[in-house]
Every structure is written in structure tokens, then in C-alpha cells.
Design an enzyme around this catalytic site. Structure first.
Site, PDB file in Angstrom:
ATOM      1  N   SER A 140      -2.380  -5.539  -6.314  1.00  9.46           N
ATOM      2  CA  SER A 140      -2.313  -6.115  -4.882  1.00  9.46           C
ATOM      3  C   SER A 140      -0.925  -6.646  -4.749  1.00  9.46           C
ATOM      4  CB  SER A 140      -3.429  -7.161  -4.678  1.00  9.46           C
ATOM      5  OG  SER A 140      -3.263  -7.507  -3.530  1.00  9.46           O
ATOM      6  N   TYR A 153      -7.339 -14.846  -6.856  1.00 10.07           N
ATOM      7  CA  TYR A 153      -7.094 -13.145  -6.609  1.00 10.07           C
ATOM      8  C   TYR A 153      -5.651 -13.037  -7.018  1.00 10.07           C
ATOM      9  CZ  TYR A 153      -7.132  -8.684  -4.103  1.00 10.07           C
ATOM     10  OH  TYR A 153      -6.923  -7.283  -3.963  1.00 10.07           O
ATOM     11  N   SER A 156      -5.220 -13.091 -10.789  1.00  7.52           N
ATOM     12  CA  SER A 156      -6.222 -11.669 -11.369  1.00  7.52           C
ATOM     13  C   SER A 156      -5.404 -10.683 -11.329  1.00  7.52           C
ATOM     14  CB  SER A 156      -7.420 -11.737 -10.947  1.00  7.52           C
ATOM     15  OG  SER A 156      -7.345 -11.204  -9.578  1.00  7.52           O
ATOM     16  N   ILE A 186      -5.046  -3.018   3.169  1.00  5.06           N
ATOM     17  CA  ILE A 186      -5.745  -1.436   3.663  1.00  5.06           C
ATOM     18  C   ILE A 186      -7.314  -1.632   4.366  1.00  5.06           C
ATOM     19  CG2 ILE A 186      -6.349   0.785   2.321  1.00  5.06           C
ATOM     20  CD1 ILE A 186      -3.524   0.132   1.835  1.00  5.06           C
TER      21      ILE A 186
END
Ligand SMILES: NC(=O)c1ccc[n+]([C@@H]2O[C@H](COP(=O)([O-])OP(=O)(O)OC[C@H]3O[C@@H](n4cnc5c(N)ncnc54)[C@H](O)[C@@H]3O)[C@@H](O)[C@H]2O)c1
Length: 246
Positions: A140, A153, A156, A186
Site C-alpha cells: 500500500s 495497517y 503490516s 483504489i
């Protein structure tokens, strides 16, 4: 022309969003697709089959190693081999680090990072036996820049990048290619977990001035799974409308 005809591809997170679109793009190019997800994989596999493609739905909780071995064994029983693994399943949660509780941190790591570890651990021995194989992991933008409210997040996904790079270098001499695609923002259901103002801020911050479409990401995943990309390994490709280059 990117060729993945007859390749056997396991796609995690195929029940929704990016994974579902990736599964459909592979099927349109005549790959044999295993749609693996904790929910929704049957619907994706049916849509592919109804359109004339080859797909099987399999239940998979990526954080459970036993589930992984079941998916691997069934894939080999049904299709004879595994050529590509796309680790796309993931969760996201927006919370300040001070308010983040240990259980939620662990859950994030267990699904996004440990799930990717398990997938690579289970398919790599098969690749060594067959003499080739591809893995595409999804990270990401949050692994590259500081995004508001995403401590677990970001951790990770940063882990996914570091682990993928290490394994890619180790397995490159074995004709195995491992790459990472890092999406920007997205348009998928995962965004529903963010407050609307966060999604708007993300859109405004994207140099392209819009959110990305799952298909725009899927085409990169398919390319990195094809023989056309055989000399590409250990790379992190940002598909983010330019944000990560600001
Ligand atoms: N949409 C974005 O803006 C964006 C940005 C950067 C990265 N990503 C990453 O892309 C990937 C796909 O996200 P998406 O936007 O399609 O989200 P999504 O919520 O639409 O899809 C995620 C899928 O993962 C599955 N999943 C969740 N936990 C699972 C588990 N334990 N085992 C198996 N499957 C599980 C869900 O059932 C779902 O089908 C994720 O890894 C996400 O972090 C998305």
C-alpha cells in the site's frame, strides 16, 4: 500481449474489490483461477464460469496455516500445479496509535502480514519442485508515506515489502519471481472502513486528481504474473496516481 494462458493462479481476497477484478482479468486471459477468500469467493468463481472462464472457489482464512495447505492440496488435485500466487486479501482500519488496542493490532498483522508469509511458505516448495513460479504481493501507499490514522495497517504493509524483497533475492536463482504492487487509493469496498473525510482527503492528495480503478491495478498484477516479466523480481511497483512520488 501479456500471456498467462493455462497458468494456474491462486488469488486471495478474490471475493471483493481488487482481488475479484484481478481474478476476472486472469480468467479473460485464459488462466485457471482459484478464487480464495474468507467470503465471497463462490460468487466470483460463478461469474467467471458463467462468462466461459475456468475458476474454482475455495474457502481460505489467510491467517490460518491449515487453510493454506488445504487450498494448496486442492489446487494441485484439480489443476495439477500452481504457477502464480497473488496475495491480495487484506483488511484496513483507521485509528490513532494511542487508541489502537493490542487485539486489533494483532489481527491486522495476522491477516495482512502473516497471511502473506503463510502463502509464500506454502507455495514456494511447489515452485522449487516445478522449477518456476511467480508471487505478487499487495502492499500500500501507506507503507511509503505517513497516512493519517493507519499505524497498524502501515506496519503490516511495510512488513510485506521488506519480506517480499528478502524472499525475492533468495529465490531469484531458482527461477522464481516475487514482486509487490503498492496501490494508492483504489475504488473498492475497503474504503468504507475510512471516514468519508479521509477518503476525500486521499482523493485531493492524489496528483492524478482521482481514485484509481481496480482494473488499473489488476493489469499490473497480471503483467508481474506473466512470462513477459521474467527478469523483474524484488520490485515494488506503485500504482498510485503519482502520490508516492510527491
Ligand atoms: N482499495 C484501496 O484503496 C487499497 C489501497 C492500498 C492497498 N490496498 C490493498 O489491496 C488489497 C485488496 O483490498 P480491496 O480494496 O480490494 O479491499 P476489499 O475489502 O474489497 O477486499 C478485501 C478482501 O480480502 C478478504 N479478506 C479479509 N480478511 C481475510 C482473511 N482473513 N482471509 C481471506 N480473505 C480475507 C475479504 O473477504 C475481501 O474479499 C488489500 O490487501 C488492501 O490492503 C487497497
Amino acid at each position: 500481449m501479456v500471456n498467462v494462458k493455462d497458468k494456474v493462479v491462486i488469488i486471495t481476497g478474490a471475493g471483493s474489490g481488487i482481488g475479484k477484478v484481478v481474478a476476472k482479468q486472469f480468467a479473460e486471459k485464459n488462466a485457471k483461477v482459484v478464487c480464495a477468500d474468507i467470503k465471497g469467493s463462490e460468487e466470483t468463481a460463478k461469474e467467471i464460469s458463467d462468462a466461459g472462464g475456468t475458476a474454482l472457489a475455495m474457502h481460505l482464512d489467510v491467517s490460518k496455516l491449515d487453510d493454506w495447505y488445504t487450498v494448496k492440496d486442492r489446487t494441485i488435485k484439480e489443476f495439477g500445479e500452481i504457477n502464480v500466487l497473488c496475495n491480495i486479501a487484506g483488511i484496513s482500519e483507521a485509528v490513532d496509535i494511542v487508541d489502537l488496542v493490542e487485539e486489533d493490532f494483532d489481527r491486522m498483522i495476522n491477516i495482512n502480514l502473516k497471511g502473506t508469509f503463510f502463502g509464500m511458505k506454502v507455495v514456494l516448495p511447489e515452485y522449487l519442485k516445478s522449477g518456476s513460479g511467480k508471487i505478487v504481493n499487495i502492499a500500500s501507499l501507506a507503507a511509503h508515506v505517513g497516512l493519517t490514522g493507519l499505524p497498524s495497517y502501515s506496519a503490516s504493509k511495510g512488513g510485506v515489502i521488506a519480506m517480499s524483497r528478502q524472499v525475492a533475492v533468495e529465490y531469484a536463482p531458482k527461477n522464481i519471481q516475487i514482486n509487490v504492487v503498492s496501490p494508492g487509493i483504489i475504488e473498492t469496498p475497503i474504503l468504507a472502513n475510512n471516514p468519508p473525510e479521509v477518503t476525500k482527503a486521499f482523493t485531493d492528495a492524489t496528483p492524478a486528481g482521482r481514485l484509481g480503478k481496480p482494473a488499473e491495478l489488476a493489469s499490473m498484477v497480471v503483467y508481474l504474473s506473466s512470462e513477459e516479466s521474467n527478469f523483474v523480481t524484488g520490485q515494488v511497483i506503485k500504482v498510485d496516481g503519482g502520490w508516492g512520488s510527491k
